[in-house]
Design a protein around this motif. Structure first.
Motif, short mmCIF file in Angstrom:
data_model
loop_
_atom_site.label_atom_id
_atom_site.label_comp_id
_atom_site.label_asym_id
_atom_site.label_seq_id
_atom_site.Cartn_x
_atom_site.Cartn_y
_atom_site.Cartn_z
N MET A 56 -0.59 33.14 -23.97
CA MET A 56 -1.80 32.43 -23.55
C MET A 56 -1.42 31.00 -23.18
O MET A 56 -0.60 30.37 -23.84
N GLU A 60 -6.13 27.91 -21.57
CA GLU A 60 -6.99 28.98 -22.08
C GLU A 60 -7.36 28.72 -23.54
O GLU A 60 -8.51 28.93 -23.95
N LEU A 64 -11.01 28.27 -25.21
CA LEU A 64 -11.44 29.11 -26.33
C LEU A 64 -11.90 28.29 -27.52
O LEU A 64 -12.81 28.67 -28.25
N GLY A 96 -11.10 34.91 -29.78
CA GLY A 96 -9.68 34.63 -29.80
C GLY A 96 -9.04 34.94 -31.15
O GLY A 96 -9.68 35.54 -32.03
N LEU A 204 -6.73 38.60 -24.67
CA LEU A 204 -8.09 38.75 -24.14
C LEU A 204 -8.01 39.18 -22.68
O LEU A 204 -7.10 38.76 -21.95
N MET A 209 -12.15 36.15 -21.40
CA MET A 209 -11.77 34.75 -21.33
C MET A 209 -12.80 33.93 -20.56
O MET A 209 -13.20 32.84 -20.98
N CYS A 213 -15.22 30.81 -21.75
CA CYS A 213 -15.19 29.55 -21.00
C CYS A 213 -16.60 29.13 -20.58
O CYS A 213 -17.01 27.98 -20.77
N TYR A 301 -6.54 25.88 -15.72
CA TYR A 301 -7.26 27.14 -15.96
C TYR A 301 -7.64 27.79 -14.64
O TYR A 301 -7.49 29.01 -14.46
N HIS A 305 -6.37 31.41 -13.09
CA HIS A 305 -7.32 32.52 -12.93
C HIS A 305 -7.97 32.55 -11.54
O HIS A 305 -9.05 33.12 -11.38
#
Length: 376
Positions: A56, A60, A64, A96, A204, A209, A213, A301, A305
């Motif tokens: 991770m 992230e 979390l 998490g 996750l 995730m 968020c 982040y 993603h």
């Protein structure tokens, strides 16, 4: 199971009773060349999770833990995320890893407590005062701060510990790592809490995730109040320390930022030395844990993603990177203002900061929409 954890487990039982004075998790060798982190809390978590096959990113883990929701309770020297145990609780509540935290109690806690969790087979982290980290001069010579490191091994006969420090920030601001020994007796003088994973962590999914968020961004935007644990309210006398502390109300997230910056007005009436000290603390708080980390981790982040958040993520990345640069400029301006004792600059600094806070809110609103859509 990870070979370091397996080795630690094999050393328990009857053999542990005779070899109680030497425990080492040689798994630390595998992360000796790990990249330095951007913040001690999230980089130590990242390294601990890697030992058990869960990769991770710091960004992230920041999300979390709900660490974007910086808190302000009226003390300009204290602005940032929740305390360490509460951040870990937020992470577990968000789906998490589950991490248990125990306070270090002088005269009660000792190395056998650390030995017990170290041999449980899962990672162990220490929240300690930087003054106890005598393996590097930068900690010894500078103002004491809370710091999180990994405990990887103990040798009670030699009174040494094996530690992994993934955010050793030198005097020039360059982040390094330290993997090696520390004097156990020094370390024990500064421990605040110790924490460890209570079960094998699981990765996750992207949708999980993103849901976490979005949840924490909504907390930031709504600014709901929280209890600042361990801080007495104004009507509690000092001789009531034996009673349960109810704490005082603080402002979080967007409201916390605005209240914090609004109190910059208090600096105008301070004595010169106090003014310089408070400007330095404001600089430190904005640099580590709040504005600069919030914008930097948001960009990280989104880059990580981008495939699941969609093409509009690029706009959020640009907003975050622009905000990071502007917070950095303003923060240096605050630091220099303190050194130069130019109190007349504070109204202008306040106005600029409030403008950045408005941009920050807009950035997070856009990310929240993308995260909610991606979580469906």
């Amino acid at each position: 199971m990870h070979k370091g954890a397996e080795k630690a487990r094999l050393m328990q039982g009857s053999d542990m009773e005779t070899r109680h004075d030497s425990v080492v998790d040689y798994g630390v060798e595998e992360v000796a060349n790990a990249l330095p982190g951007k913040h001690c809390v999230y980089s130590s978590l990242r390294t601990s999770l890697r030992r058990y096959g869960v990769n991770m990113a710091e960004s992230e883990l920041f999300m979390l833990c709900g660490s974007m929701c910086a808190e302000y309770g009226g003390d300009l020297k204290r602005f940032g995320p929740e305390k360490y145990p509460e951040q870990l609780q937020e992470m577990a509540a968000s789906g998490g890893p589950v991490i248990r935290v125990e306070p270090w109690v002088a005269g009660v806690s000792d190395e056998t407590d650390l030995l017990r969790v170290l041999t449980s087979g899962y990672g162990t982290m220490l929240h300690t005062s930087s003054t106890a980290l005598t393996y590097h001069d930068v900690y010894v010579k500078n103002y004491p701060r809370g710091h999180v490191i990994e405990l990887c091994g103990l040798d009670l006969r030699e009174r040494t510990a094996q530690v992994n420090d993934s955010f050793l920030l030198d005097s020039s601001g360059h982040a390094m790592t330290y993997v090696g020994s520390a004097r156990l007796d020094d370390l024990m003088q500064g421990i605040i809490e110790y924490a460890w994973l209570v079960e094998q962590p699981a990765p996750l999914s992207p949708s999980e995730m993103h849901a976490a968020c979005a949840h924490h961004i909504r907390q930031y935007l709504t600014g709901h109040e929280a209890i600042w644990r361990g801080v007495p309210t104004s009507n509690e006398s000092e001789n009531q320390t034996g009673k349960a502390v109810t704490g005082k109300q603080v402002k979080r997230g967007d409201e916390g930022y605005r209240a914090f910056v609004g109190d910059f007005r208090l600096l105008a009436d301070m004595e010169d030395q106090d003014f310089r000290t408070y400007c330095h603390e404001i600089y430190y708080n904005l640099r580590l844990g709040s504005a600069l980390h919030l914008t930097d981790y948001t960009a990280d982040y989104c880059l990580l993603h981008q495939a699941t958040l969609g093409p509009q993520t690029q706009h959020v990345i640009e907003l975050a990177q622009g905000l990071y640069a502007d917070w950095h400029k303003l923060n240096l301006h605050i630091y220099k203002t303190g050194l130069q004792l130019r109190k007349h600059r504070m109204p202008e600094i306040t106005e600029r900061a409030l403008h950045l806070i408005e941009r920050q809110r807009h950035m997070l609103e856009e990310l929240m929409i993308l995260a909610e859509q991606a979580a469906e």
